[in-house]
Design an enzyme around this catalytic site. Structure first.
Site, PDB file in Angstrom:
ATOM      1  N   SER A   1       1.345  -1.133  -0.120  1.00 11.54           N
ATOM      2  CA  SER A   1      -0.013  -0.307  -0.180  1.00 11.54           C
ATOM      3  C   SER A   1       1.008   1.120  -0.241  1.00 11.54           C
ATOM      4  O   SER A   1       2.102   1.428  -0.006  1.00 11.54           O
ATOM      5  CB  SER A   1      -0.664   0.091   0.835  1.00 11.54           C
ATOM      6  OG  SER A   1      -1.907   1.287   1.308  1.00 11.54           O
TER       7      SER A   1
ATOM      8  N   GLU B   1       2.402  11.128 -10.647  1.00 14.13           N
ATOM      9  CA  GLU B   1       0.840  10.603 -11.910  1.00 14.13           C
ATOM     10  C   GLU B   1      -0.526  10.486 -10.504  1.00 14.13           C
ATOM     11  O   GLU B   1      -0.227  10.822  -9.514  1.00 14.13           O
ATOM     12  CB  GLU B   1       0.657   8.860 -12.113  1.00 14.13           C
ATOM     13  CG  GLU B   1       1.603   8.606 -10.858  1.00 14.13           C
ATOM     14  CD  GLU B   1       1.889   6.747 -11.766  1.00 14.13           C
ATOM     15  OE1 GLU B   1       2.989   7.036 -12.232  1.00 14.13           O
ATOM     16  OE2 GLU B   1       1.735   5.978 -11.237  1.00 14.13           O
TER      17      GLU B   1
ATOM     18  N   LYS C   1      -3.152   9.528  -8.713  1.00 16.65           N
ATOM     19  CA  LYS C   1      -4.275   8.454  -7.889  1.00 16.65           C
ATOM     20  C   LYS C   1      -4.910   7.894  -8.191  1.00 16.65           C
ATOM     21  O   LYS C   1      -5.777   8.913  -7.574  1.00 16.65           O
ATOM     22  CB  LYS C   1      -3.335   9.258  -6.049  1.00 16.65           C
ATOM     23  CG  LYS C   1      -3.955   7.886  -5.694  1.00 16.65           C
ATOM     24  CD  LYS C   1      -3.563   7.988  -3.823  1.00 16.65           C
ATOM     25  CE  LYS C   1      -3.627   7.176  -2.342  1.00 16.65           C
ATOM     26  NZ  LYS C   1      -4.149   5.869  -3.772  1.00 16.65           N
TER      27      LYS C   1
ATOM     28  N   ASP D   1      -9.419   6.750  -8.014  1.00 15.95           N
ATOM     29  CA  ASP D   1      -9.494   6.493  -6.369  1.00 15.95           C
ATOM     30  C   ASP D   1     -10.389   5.329  -7.134  1.00 15.95           C
ATOM     31  O   ASP D   1     -11.561   5.089  -7.094  1.00 15.95           O
ATOM     32  CB  ASP D   1     -10.140   7.572  -6.415  1.00 15.95           C
ATOM     33  CG  ASP D   1     -10.814   7.398  -4.970  1.00 15.95           C
ATOM     34  OD1 ASP D   1     -10.644   6.669  -4.231  1.00 15.95           O
ATOM     35  OD2 ASP D   1     -11.805   8.335  -4.389  1.00 15.95           O
TER      36      ASP D   1
ATOM     37  N   ARG E   1      -6.107  -6.972  -4.818  1.00 17.92           N
ATOM     38  CA  ARG E   1      -4.923  -7.091  -3.446  1.00 17.92           C
ATOM     39  C   ARG E   1      -5.088  -7.639  -2.378  1.00 17.92           C
ATOM     40  O   ARG E   1      -4.019  -8.554  -1.901  1.00 17.92           O
ATOM     41  CB  ARG E   1      -4.969  -5.686  -2.713  1.00 17.92           C
ATOM     42  CG  ARG E   1      -3.306  -5.361  -1.631  1.00 17.92           C
ATOM     43  CD  ARG E   1      -2.926  -3.925  -1.442  1.00 17.92           C
ATOM     44  NE  ARG E   1      -4.128  -3.390  -1.016  1.00 17.92           N
ATOM     45  CZ  ARG E   1      -4.258  -1.814  -1.049  1.00 17.92           C
ATOM     46  NH1 ARG E   1      -3.023  -1.032  -1.663  1.00 17.92           N
ATOM     47  NH2 ARG E   1      -5.543  -1.376  -0.514  1.00 17.92           N
TER      48      ARG E   1
ATOM     49  N   GLU F   1      -5.650  -0.100 -11.344  1.00 23.30           N
ATOM     50  CA  GLU F   1      -6.903  -0.118 -10.741  1.00 23.30           C
ATOM     51  C   GLU F   1      -8.305   0.686 -11.149  1.00 23.30           C
ATOM     52  O   GLU F   1      -8.076   1.070 -12.910  1.00 23.30           O
ATOM     53  CB  GLU F   1      -6.313   2.010 -10.710  1.00 23.30           C
ATOM     54  CG  GLU F   1      -7.159   2.334  -9.259  1.00 23.30           C
ATOM     55  CD  GLU F   1      -6.619   1.937  -7.564  1.00 23.30           C
ATOM     56  OE1 GLU F   1      -5.620   1.770  -8.322  1.00 23.30           O
ATOM     57  OE2 GLU F   1      -7.050   2.853  -6.717  1.00 23.30           O
TER      58      GLU F   1
ATOM     59  N   TYR G   1      -0.699   1.053 -13.925  1.00 22.89           N
ATOM     60  CA  TYR G   1      -0.056   2.360 -14.082  1.00 22.89           C
ATOM     61  C   TYR G   1       1.453   1.803 -13.470  1.00 22.89           C
ATOM     62  O   TYR G   1       2.652   2.177 -13.126  1.00 22.89           O
ATOM     63  CB  TYR G   1      -0.005   3.427 -12.914  1.00 22.89           C
ATOM     64  CG  TYR G   1      -1.178   2.461 -11.600  1.00 22.89           C
ATOM     65  CD1 TYR G   1      -2.323   2.490 -11.134  1.00 22.89           C
ATOM     66  CD2 TYR G   1       0.090   1.821 -10.605  1.00 22.89           C
ATOM     67  CE1 TYR G   1      -2.338   2.106 -10.002  1.00 22.89           C
ATOM     68  CE2 TYR G   1      -0.559   0.971 -10.007  1.00 22.89           C
ATOM     69  CZ  TYR G   1      -1.751   1.665  -9.298  1.00 22.89           C
ATOM     70  OH  TYR G   1      -2.885   0.567  -8.370  1.00 22.89           O
TER      71      TYR G   1
ATOM     72  N   LYS H   1      -2.095  13.568  -0.674  1.00 21.36           N
ATOM     73  CA  LYS H   1      -3.494  13.418  -0.717  1.00 21.36           C
ATOM     74  C   LYS H   1      -4.420  14.630  -0.650  1.00 21.36           C
ATOM     75  O   LYS H   1      -3.769  15.273   0.186  1.00 21.36           O
ATOM     76  CB  LYS H   1      -4.372  12.019  -0.433  1.00 21.36           C
ATOM     77  CG  LYS H   1      -4.178  11.427  -0.467  1.00 21.36           C
ATOM     78  CD  LYS H   1      -4.496   9.894   0.335  1.00 21.36           C
ATOM     79  CE  LYS H   1      -5.748   8.554   0.382  1.00 21.36           C
ATOM     80  NZ  LYS H   1      -6.600   8.561   0.937  1.00 21.36           N
TER      81      LYS H   1
ATOM     82  N   CYS I   1     -48.450  12.378  -2.216  1.00 17.99           N
ATOM     83  CA  CYS I   1     -47.826  13.008  -2.928  1.00 17.99           C
ATOM     84  C   CYS I   1     -47.287  15.271  -3.095  1.00 17.99           C
ATOM     85  O   CYS I   1     -48.678  15.137  -2.885  1.00 17.99           O
ATOM     86  CB  CYS I   1     -47.944  13.060  -4.492  1.00 17.99           C
ATOM     87  SG  CYS I   1     -46.938  13.821  -5.516  1.00 17.99           S
TER      88      CYS I   1
ATOM     89  N   CYS J   1     -49.359  16.071  -6.545  1.00 17.59           N
ATOM     90  CA  CYS J   1     -51.026  16.060  -6.787  1.00 17.59           C
ATOM     91  C   CYS J   1     -51.175  15.334  -5.470  1.00 17.59           C
ATOM     92  O   CYS J   1     -52.908  15.071  -5.921  1.00 17.59           O
ATOM     93  CB  CYS J   1     -51.111  14.782  -8.064  1.00 17.59           C
ATOM     94  SG  CYS J   1     -50.753  13.450  -7.127  1.00 17.59           S
TER      95      CYS J   1
ATOM     96  N   CYS K   1     -45.352   8.022  -5.573  1.00 16.09           N
ATOM     97  CA  CYS K   1     -46.507   8.690  -5.469  1.00 16.09           C
ATOM     98  C   CYS K   1     -47.783   7.596  -6.905  1.00 16.09           C
ATOM     99  O   CYS K   1     -47.191   7.244  -7.802  1.00 16.09           O
ATOM    100  CB  CYS K   1     -46.392   9.523  -6.537  1.00 16.09           C
ATOM    101  SG  CYS K   1     -47.526  10.270  -7.206  1.00 16.09           S
TER     102      CYS K   1
ATOM    103  N   CYS L   1     -49.543  11.922 -12.612  1.00 12.32           N
ATOM    104  CA  CYS L   1     -49.088  12.613 -11.654  1.00 12.32           C
ATOM    105  C   CYS L   1     -48.701  13.820 -12.244  1.00 12.32           C
ATOM    106  O   CYS L   1     -47.520  13.547 -13.410  1.00 12.32           O
ATOM    107  CB  CYS L   1     -48.334  12.047 -10.305  1.00 12.32           C
ATOM    108  SG  CYS L   1     -47.673  13.435  -9.172  1.00 12.32           S
TER     109      CYS L   1
HETATM  110  S1  IVH Z   1       1.370   2.459  -6.658  1.00 12.33           S
HETATM  111  C1  IVH Z   1       3.326  -0.553  -3.099  1.00 12.33           C
HETATM  112  N1  IVH Z   1      -0.024   4.623  -8.214  1.00 12.33           N
HETATM  113  O1  IVH Z   1      -3.243   3.650  -4.593  1.00 12.33           O
HETATM  114  C2  IVH Z   1       2.041   0.296  -4.167  1.00 12.33           C
HETATM  115  N2  IVH Z   1      -0.621   3.602  -6.989  1.00 12.33           N
HETATM  116  O2  IVH Z   1      -2.975   4.087  -1.390  1.00 12.33           O
HETATM  117  C3  IVH Z   1       2.663   0.621  -5.773  1.00 12.33           C
HETATM  118  N3  IVH Z   1      -3.076   3.965  -6.424  1.00 12.33           N
HETATM  119  O3  IVH Z   1      -2.444   0.159  -3.290  1.00 12.33           O
HETATM  120  C4  IVH Z   1       0.997   1.978  -5.907  1.00 12.33           C
HETATM  121  N4  IVH Z   1      -3.174   5.266  -8.307  1.00 12.33           N
HETATM  122  O4  IVH Z   1      -4.731   1.156  -5.613  1.00 12.33           O
HETATM  123  C5  IVH Z   1       0.024   3.152  -7.459  1.00 12.33           C
HETATM  124  N5  IVH Z   1      -1.012   5.704 -10.159  1.00 12.33           N
HETATM  125  C6  IVH Z   1      -0.358   5.051  -8.749  1.00 12.33           C
HETATM  126  C7  IVH Z   1      -1.594   4.975  -8.464  1.00 12.33           C
HETATM  127  C8  IVH Z   1      -2.039   4.222  -7.270  1.00 12.33           C
HETATM  128  C9  IVH Z   1      -4.289   4.742  -8.023  1.00 12.33           C
HETATM  129  C10 IVH Z   1      -3.628   3.326  -5.766  1.00 12.33           C
HETATM  130  C11 IVH Z   1      -3.765   1.197  -5.709  1.00 12.33           C
HETATM  131  C12 IVH Z   1      -2.606   1.798  -4.304  1.00 12.33           C
HETATM  132  C13 IVH Z   1      -3.113   2.359  -3.772  1.00 12.33           C
HETATM  133  C14 IVH Z   1      -2.460   2.594  -2.633  1.00 12.33           C
END
Ligand code: IVH
Length: 668
Positions: free
Chosen positions: A84, A115, A117, A119, A138, A175, A227, A316, A410, A413, A428, A433
Site C-alpha cells: 500500500s 501521476e 492517484k 480512486d 490486493r 486500478e 500504472y 492526497k 404526493c 398531486c 406517488c 401525476c
Molecule cells: S503505485 C506499492 N500508482 O493507491 C504500491 N498506486 O493508497 C504502489 N493507486 O494500492 C502503488 N493510483 O490502489 C500507485 N498511480 C498510482 C495509483 C495507485 C491509485 C492506488 C493503489 C494503491 C493505493 C495506495
C-alpha cells in the site's frame, strides 16, 4: 482524544472503530465516513503507537492490509506482494519524503515521477506469453481474490498483446474504477428502482468487482488504468519508461498531462496543484497524486517499511467540502413517481460552482445521518455531479428542530404515496401525476433516451407550461409557430429544435424503449429487449415468459414491461408517435452494400486508427454481428489493425478472411 493523554483502553477502542469502518467499506461497500476522516483516525492510531509501541495490537490498521477475502472467489497468492502507499497531505510531508529518500540514497540528480492517484480498486494483472491469464485483488497484500472473469469484461484492457520481445511472464498493477458518467447513470437507475444508491464511484466499482454474475459486471461498464510493472521487463530503467511501454502495448494508462517527471518538491507540488485545478473536469475520480522515485533500480535499495514502500508516497487532496445550512427539505417527484428528498441549502461556493441543493436520496439515508431542516451541515462534491450532505454539526442544532418525516401524500398531486416491501423508495401512486409526467417528458428527450438536441429540461418545462406538450407524441406535433411563441426563441433556434426533433425520429429501438420510461427498464435492459424484439410492433406481443428467457432480463423487468404494454393509453401514445413519423431502427436490420453483418462473427486484432476496439465492437454489434476474442474455423472476419497479434497468424492458418481497417470501414 490527544494521543499523548490516551489510555490503552481508548487506543483499543480506536482500533476497534477503525475495524468497523473497514468492514463497512470492504464488505458492505457502504462507508459511513469519508476517506479523509478515515485517514485521520489511522493517523491518530499511528501517533499513539509511536508513543506506546508496547500497545500495538495485531488488528491495528498499521499491521494489517485492510481487505478481506470474498466468498465465491478463489484466493490466489500474489507472485509479488501488493503493498500500500503511505499518505501525505502537505508540502512539508513531501519535503520529508524527499529527505528520507536522500538520506538513504544521497544523489543530487534524483528524479521523481508524479501521476494521478486513481480512486478505485487495486488489481494485479498477469500476462503469460502475451495472453491475459489472471487478475487478482490486493486482498491482504499476499493473497488476493481471483477476479479474472470480471476483469475480462473491461473492454479497454487488451486480452492479448504482441509477445515479441516480451518475457514469458508479465505482471502489471492497475486500478479499476467507474467513470463518473457511468456512476451517475447507474445510481439514477438504482434510485428509480427504489434501491440503495452507491456512496461514490469507488464503492460502485468495488461492489461490481465482487459480483459472481459476470454478465452483470459487464453491465457496470468498469474502466481500468494501468500504472505499474511488478514482474517482467527488467530492461526498463525508469517509471517513465514503464509508462512508455504500457502506452506502446496499448494498455489504458495516463494521458500526456497526467504524468510528469520532476526533480524537486516545488515541481511536484506544481504538478499536484495543476491537477487539482482540473480534478473536477476529469471523467473519473482521483484522490491525489502518487510520487515515485523514477529510477526503478533505486526501489530495491530503498526497500519498504511494514506495508508501504519507501520509494513512493501518495499526496492526497483534501475532499471538496463546504459548510452550509439546510433551510428547507423539499421533495422532488421522479418520472417513476419516486419521491426524492432534497436539501435546499444556503448557497455556498464549492469547487468551481455555487451549490444551493443537495440530494438526500431517501428516508433511510436521512434517518441514518439524522439530517433535519435548519441543520448546519458539511456538503461534499463526489463523483456524482449532485453534491451530497456528509454530516451534521449537531452542536449547532436548534432545540426546536424536529426529525424529518416523509409525507404520506404526493407534494404535487396530493395522491397517496406507497412504499413497496423491500424498497427504500416511496412513490406517488397516481399514474397521471403532473410531476411524474413532467419528469417523464424531460427524460424522453434526454441524452441517453431520444437524445433530442436543444430540448433540455428548461425548454421542455417552457413547452409544458405553455400547454404545448402534454404527452410524448406532442413533441412530434410541434410547429414552427408553437416554438416561436416561446420566450427566447428566434428563427434559427426554432429551426434547430425542429431539426433535432426530426432527427430523433430515427433513433434506435433501444433508445425508444428506454425513452418510454418503463419502470426498471434501464439502458442495458432496453438494449437486450430491442435486440430480441427487433421491431417496435413486436413490443406489445412480448409475454413475461418470453422476456424472462432473454439473458439479463429478470422477473421484475419482465412484469413491469408487460404491465406497461397492456395499458391502452401507453399503446395509443406509441401508435400516435409512429403515425407522426417516429421510426425506431432495429439494430439487426442494417444491411450495407450487400454485406450483412447479421450473424457474422468478427475478431479484432491490432490497433485500429479510427476506432477504439470497444467502438469497433459496438459498430459490429449494432449491425447484428458478433465479436469474439479468439479465431476459430467459424470466424467470418478478422479485422487487423496495426501490430496485429497471434490472431492474425491463426486467421492465415485457418484461411479466415482478413480485413484491413480500410476494408472494414467500407463495410461499415
Ligand atoms: S503505485 C506499492 N500508482 O493507491 C504500491 N498506486 O493508497 C504502489 N493507486 O494500492 C502503488 N493510483 O490502489 C500507485 N498511480 C498510482 C495509483 C495507485 C491509485 C492506488 C493503489 C494503491 C493505493 C495506495
Amino acid at each position: 482524544m490527544r494521543s499523548k493523554e490516551c489510555s490503552n483502553k481508548e487506543y483499543l477502542n480506536l482500533v476497534d472503530e477503525i475495524k468497523k469502518h473497514d468492514a463497512l467499506y470492504f464488505e458492505k461497500h457502504q462507508p459511513l465516513i469519508s476517506d479523509y476522516e478515515y485517514d485521520l483516525l489511522v493517523k491518530q492510531c499511528e501517533e499513539i503507537e509511536k508513543l506506546h509501541p508496547e500497545w500495538v495490537s495485531a488488528s491495528s490498521p498499521t499491521q494489517t492490509v485492510r481487505e478481506k477475502p470474498t466468498k465465491g472467489f478463489y484466493q490466489v497468492a500474489h507472485s509479488v506482494p501488493m503493498l500500500s502507499l503511505a499518505n501525505s497531505y502537505s508540502e512539508e510531508e513531501i519535503r520529508d519524503f524527499i529527505k528520507r529518500v536522500h538520506k538513504i540514497l544521497p544523489k543530487d540528480d534524483m528524479e521523481y515521477s508524479a501521476e494521478l492517484k486513481m480512486d478505485g480498486i487495486a488489481v494485479s494483472l498477469r500476462y503469460e506469453k502475451g495472453k491475459f491469464v489472471r487478475a487478482l485483488t490486493r486482498g491482504n497484500g499476499k493473497i488476493g481474490d481471483d477476479i479474472t472473469k470480471n476483469i475480462a469484461t473491461i473492454s479497454s484492457l487488451p486480452k492479448e498483446i504482441n509477445a515479441k520481445n516480451l518475457p514469458d511472464i508479465l505482471e502489471l498493477r492497475a486500478e479499476v474504477f467507474m467513470l463518473k458518467k457511468v456512476f451517475s447513470e447507474l445510481n439514477e437507475q438504482k434510485e428509480e428502482a427504489g434501491q440503495d444508491v452507491w456512496a461514490n464511484p469507488r464503492n460502485a466499482a468495488a461492489g461490481s468487482l465482487k459480483l459472481l454474475d459476470t454478465e452483470e459486471v459487464k453491465r457496470r461498464s468498469l474502466s481500468i488504468m494501468v500504472y505499474g510493472l511488478a514482474e517482467g521487463i527488467k530492461e526498463i530503467p525508469t517509471q517513465e519508461g514503464v509508462q512508455k511501454f504500457l502506452k506502446e502495448k496499448k494498455f489504458p494508462t495516463f494521458s500526456k498531462g497526467h504524468f510528469a517527471v520532476c526533480s524537486s518538491a516545488e515541481d511536484l507540488l506544481k504538478f499536484a496543484n495543476s491537477i487539482e485545478e482540473k480534478r473536477e473536469d476529469l471523467p473519473f475520480e482521483i484522490d491525489g497524486i502518487v510520487i515515485k522515485v523514477n529510477t526503478i533500480r533505486d526501489w530495491e535499495k530503498l526497500g519498504a517499511t511494514g506495508k508501504s514502500p519507501r520509494w513512493a508516497i501518495a499526496y492526497k487532496y483534501a475532499p471538496l467540502q463546504a459548510k452550509t445550512k439546510i433551510h428547507d427539505i423539499t421533495l422532488q417527484v421522479g418520472r417513476t413517481g419516486v419521491l426524492t428528498p432534497v436539501a435546499e441549502l444556503d448557497p455556498v461556493f464549492l469547487a468551481g460552482s455555487t451549490i444551493s441543493r443537495a440530494t438526500l436520496h431517501n428516508e433511510d439515508e436521512i434517518q441514518r445521518k439524522d439530517i433535519r431542516k435548519g441543520d448546519h451541515v458539511i456538503i461534499e462534491k463526489g463523483g456524482d455531479v449532485i453534491p451530497k450532505v456528509v454530516s451534521v454539526d449537531f452542536t449547532k442544532r436548534e432545540k426546536s428542530s424536529k426529525p424529518f418525516v416523509m409525507p404520506d401524500h404526493c407534494p404535487v398531486c396530493s395522491s397517496t404515496v406507497v412504499k413497496k416491501e423491500g424498497e427504500v423508495a416511496v412513490r406517488c401512486s397516481n399514474t397521471m401525476c403532473a410531476a411524474k409526467n413532467e419528469r417523464r417528458l424531460m427524460f424522453f428527450a434526454s441524452k441517453p433516451a431520444m437524445n433530442i438536441d436543444n430540448l433540455g429540461e428548461k425548454v421542455m418545462k417552457k413547452l409544458i407550461d405553455h400547454g404545448l406538450v402534454k404527452s410524448m407524441s406532442d413533441i412530434y406535433r410541434l410547429t414552427e409557430k408553437d416554438i416561436a411563441s416561446l420566450e427566447g426563441f428566434k428563427e434559427k433556434s426554432v429551426q434547430n429544435l425542429l431539426s433535432s426533433i426530426e432527427t430523433s425520429k430515427k433513433r434506435s429501438l433501444a433508445r425508444f424503449i428506454l425513452a418510454l420510461g418503463v419502470p426498471f427498464v434501464g439502458t442495458n435492459t432496453a438494449e437486450l429487449i430491442a435486440e430480441y424484439a427487433k421491431d417496435v410492433k413486436n413490443l406489445q406481443k412480448l409475454t413475461e415468459d418470453e422476456l424472462i428467457l432473454i439473458d439479463g432480463v429478470g422477473d421484475k423487468v419482465a412484469h413491469s414491461f408487460v404491465e406497461y404494454f397492456s395499458n391502452e393509453n401507453h399503446l395509443h401514445e406509441i401508435e400516435q408517435m409512429l403515425e407522426l413519423g417516429v421510426k425506431p431502427k432495429s439494430s439487426k436490420l442494417v444491411q450495407v452494400e450487400g454485406h450483412s453483418f447479421s450473424g457474422k462473427s468478427f475478431v479484432l486484432t491490432g490497433s485500429l486508427e479510427e476506432y477504439s476496439r470497444s467502438d469497433a465492437a459496438a459498430l459490429i454489434k449494432e449491425r447484428g454481428g458478433k465479436v469474439s476474442s479468439s479465431v476459430t474455423k467459424k470466424t467470418d472476419f478478422v479485422v487487423a489493425g496495426a501490430e496485429p497479434g497471434s490472431k492474425y497468424d491463426k486467421a492465415v492458418t485457418l484461411k479466415v478472411k482478413i480485413l484491413t481497417e480500410g476494408e472494414f470501414i467500407k463495410m461499415l
